[in-house]
Design an enzyme around this catalytic site. Structure first.
Site, PDB file in Angstrom:
ATOM      1  N   GLU A   1      -4.458   7.348   9.449  1.00  0.00           N
ATOM      2  CA  GLU A   1      -3.015   7.301   9.735  1.00  0.00           C
ATOM      3  C   GLU A   1      -2.732   7.855  11.141  1.00  0.00           C
ATOM      4  O   GLU A   1      -1.907   7.321  11.878  1.00  0.00           O
ATOM      5  CB  GLU A   1      -2.244   8.102   8.677  1.00  0.00           C
ATOM      6  CG  GLU A   1      -2.265   7.516   7.280  1.00  0.00           C
ATOM      7  CD  GLU A   1      -1.098   6.587   6.982  1.00  0.00           C
ATOM      8  OE1 GLU A   1      -0.070   6.660   7.683  1.00  0.00           O
ATOM      9  OE2 GLU A   1      -1.209   5.770   6.043  1.00  0.00           O
TER      10      GLU A   1
ATOM     11  N   CYS B   1      -4.548  -1.369  -1.975  1.00  0.00           N
ATOM     12  CA  CYS B   1      -4.781   0.052  -2.230  1.00  0.00           C
ATOM     13  C   CYS B   1      -5.717   0.153  -3.425  1.00  0.00           C
ATOM     14  O   CYS B   1      -5.409  -0.377  -4.501  1.00  0.00           O
ATOM     15  CB  CYS B   1      -3.453   0.747  -2.539  1.00  0.00           C
ATOM     16  SG  CYS B   1      -3.607   2.434  -3.160  1.00  0.00           S
TER      17      CYS B   1
ATOM     18  N   CYS C   1     -11.775   2.632   0.558  1.00  0.00           N
ATOM     19  CA  CYS C   1     -10.336   2.841   0.728  1.00  0.00           C
ATOM     20  C   CYS C   1      -9.909   1.944   1.879  1.00  0.00           C
ATOM     21  O   CYS C   1     -10.615   1.870   2.898  1.00  0.00           O
ATOM     22  CB  CYS C   1     -10.046   4.312   1.044  1.00  0.00           C
ATOM     23  SG  CYS C   1      -8.341   4.642   1.566  1.00  0.00           S
TER      24      CYS C   1
ATOM     25  N   ASP D   1       0.862  -1.183   0.000  1.00  0.00           N
ATOM     26  CA  ASP D   1       0.000   0.000   0.000  1.00  0.00           C
ATOM     27  C   ASP D   1       0.899   1.234   0.000  1.00  0.00           C
ATOM     28  O   ASP D   1       2.115   1.127   0.159  1.00  0.00           O
ATOM     29  CB  ASP D   1      -0.916  -0.017   1.231  1.00  0.00           C
ATOM     30  CG  ASP D   1      -2.045   1.023   1.171  1.00  0.00           C
ATOM     31  OD1 ASP D   1      -2.222   1.669   0.123  1.00  0.00           O
ATOM     32  OD2 ASP D   1      -2.738   1.191   2.184  1.00  0.00           O
ATOM     33  N   SER D   2       0.283   2.409  -0.155  1.00  0.00           N
ATOM     34  CA  SER D   2       1.065   3.648  -0.052  1.00  0.00           C
ATOM     35  C   SER D   2       1.206   4.082   1.399  1.00  0.00           C
ATOM     36  O   SER D   2       2.096   4.852   1.738  1.00  0.00           O
ATOM     37  CB  SER D   2       0.415   4.769  -0.865  1.00  0.00           C
ATOM     38  OG  SER D   2      -0.863   5.083  -0.337  1.00  0.00           O
TER      39      SER D   2
ATOM     40  N   HIS E   1      -7.805   2.309   4.088  1.00  0.00           N
ATOM     41  CA  HIS E   1      -7.596   3.033   5.347  1.00  0.00           C
ATOM     42  C   HIS E   1      -8.862   3.081   6.204  1.00  0.00           C
ATOM     43  O   HIS E   1      -8.788   3.135   7.430  1.00  0.00           O
ATOM     44  CB  HIS E   1      -7.155   4.481   5.070  1.00  0.00           C
ATOM     45  CG  HIS E   1      -5.698   4.650   4.813  1.00  0.00           C
ATOM     46  ND1 HIS E   1      -5.127   4.416   3.597  1.00  0.00           N
ATOM     47  CD2 HIS E   1      -4.686   5.055   5.638  1.00  0.00           C
ATOM     48  CE1 HIS E   1      -3.822   4.673   3.670  1.00  0.00           C
ATOM     49  NE2 HIS E   1      -3.528   5.053   4.884  1.00  0.00           N
TER      50      HIS E   1
END
Length: 266
Positions: free
Chosen positions: A152, A75, A183, A11-12, A185
């Site tokens: 994050e 992602c 997403c 993932d980023s 996240h």
């Protein structure tokens, strides 16, 4: 005991950890390697060719050096862009993630909310998914980069502002009965999203479907006693690294190791 398979989750940022948790719950015995390209975070703002070059180099080099058996591109942005070329380069299975529009359409009575990054909301691939699978249910799309940052921050121990969540998600309030977390996240802040939208809204993500696909491809039916390797790598020093490492240790990972991209992509 025979050697366990090795999985690379890419993932980023740390969003792919939500996918890791779903796969790991089903298959704790295998070896997990997590690689995040935080030097280029967030991927939604990268040029397509730059993203392809970065993902291809990082993933192909890592799979070769660590003898990886299966790759998960955790992602949504990268999955919609890089999967065809990456699969052409690798001889091992590559699993991507797509917004769970199809299962959401089976659950919705009123309308579906797609919460994703602005890049995913704009992408033609997403619009094709909606056209093909929404079964004429209205789909309200909301692109929010801020939610990625909140996830994050939460993983690093920062508190989530409930009022900010309500404001961010206000465009969907009372319009939908199912929300797609588009997403990787967003499952990390699932409770906060639920509180902002209300308990009458059902939240759907792709995590369990990805875990089932990985299990099928590896042809592993049962859990085996024992826990495999848990290593995590980043392409740049992570921000608030100590706080991140504390969270990662709870998930069973060693501290973040640096794995910079060998060439500079412009």
């Amino acid at each position: 005991m025979s050697q366990q398979p090795k999985i690379l989750i890419f993932d980023s940022g740390v969003g792919g950890l939500s996918v890791y948790q779903e796969i790991e719950a089903a298959l704790p015995q295998i070896d997990y390697y997590y690689l995040f390209d935080n030097a280029a975070y967030p991927y939604g703002e990268l040029e397509h060719q730059t993203l392809i070059e970065r993902v291809e180099q990082l993933v192909t080099e890592f799979t070769a050096s660590h003898k990886i058996d299966l790759v998960v591109i955790a992602c949504n942005t990268a999955s919609t862009i890089v999967l065809p070329s990456l699969r052409a380069q690798l001889s091992i299975p590559v699993v991507g993630v797509v917004p769970a529009i199809k299962p959401a359409s089976n659950l919705a009575n009123k309308a579906i909310g797609l919460i994703a990054t602005p890049a995913t909301v704009k992408r033609e691939y997403t619009h094709d998914l909606i056209r093909d699978f929404s079964q004429s249910k209205p789909v309200e799309m909301l692109g929010l980069t801020r939610l990625v940052d909140i996830a994050e921050e939460k993983l690093r121990g920062q508190s989530v502002d409930a009022q900010e969540m309500v404001q961010l998600l206000a465009p969907l309030k009372n319009k939908i009965d199912v929300a797609v977390l588009g997403c990787t996240h967003f499952p990390l802040i699932k409770e906060e999203i639920q509180a902002a939208l209300g308990n009458h809204v059902q939240l759907v993500d792709s995590g369990k479907a990805i875990a089932r696909r990985v299990q099928e491809l590896l042809a592993i039916e049962d859990q085996v006693n024992g826990v495999g390797v848990r290593e995590i790598y980043a392409s740049a020093p992570p921000w608030e690294e100590d706080a991140l490492n504390r969270a990662l240790s709870i998930l069973g990972f060693s501290s973040v190791r640096l794995l910079p991209l060998e060439f500079s992509v412009h």
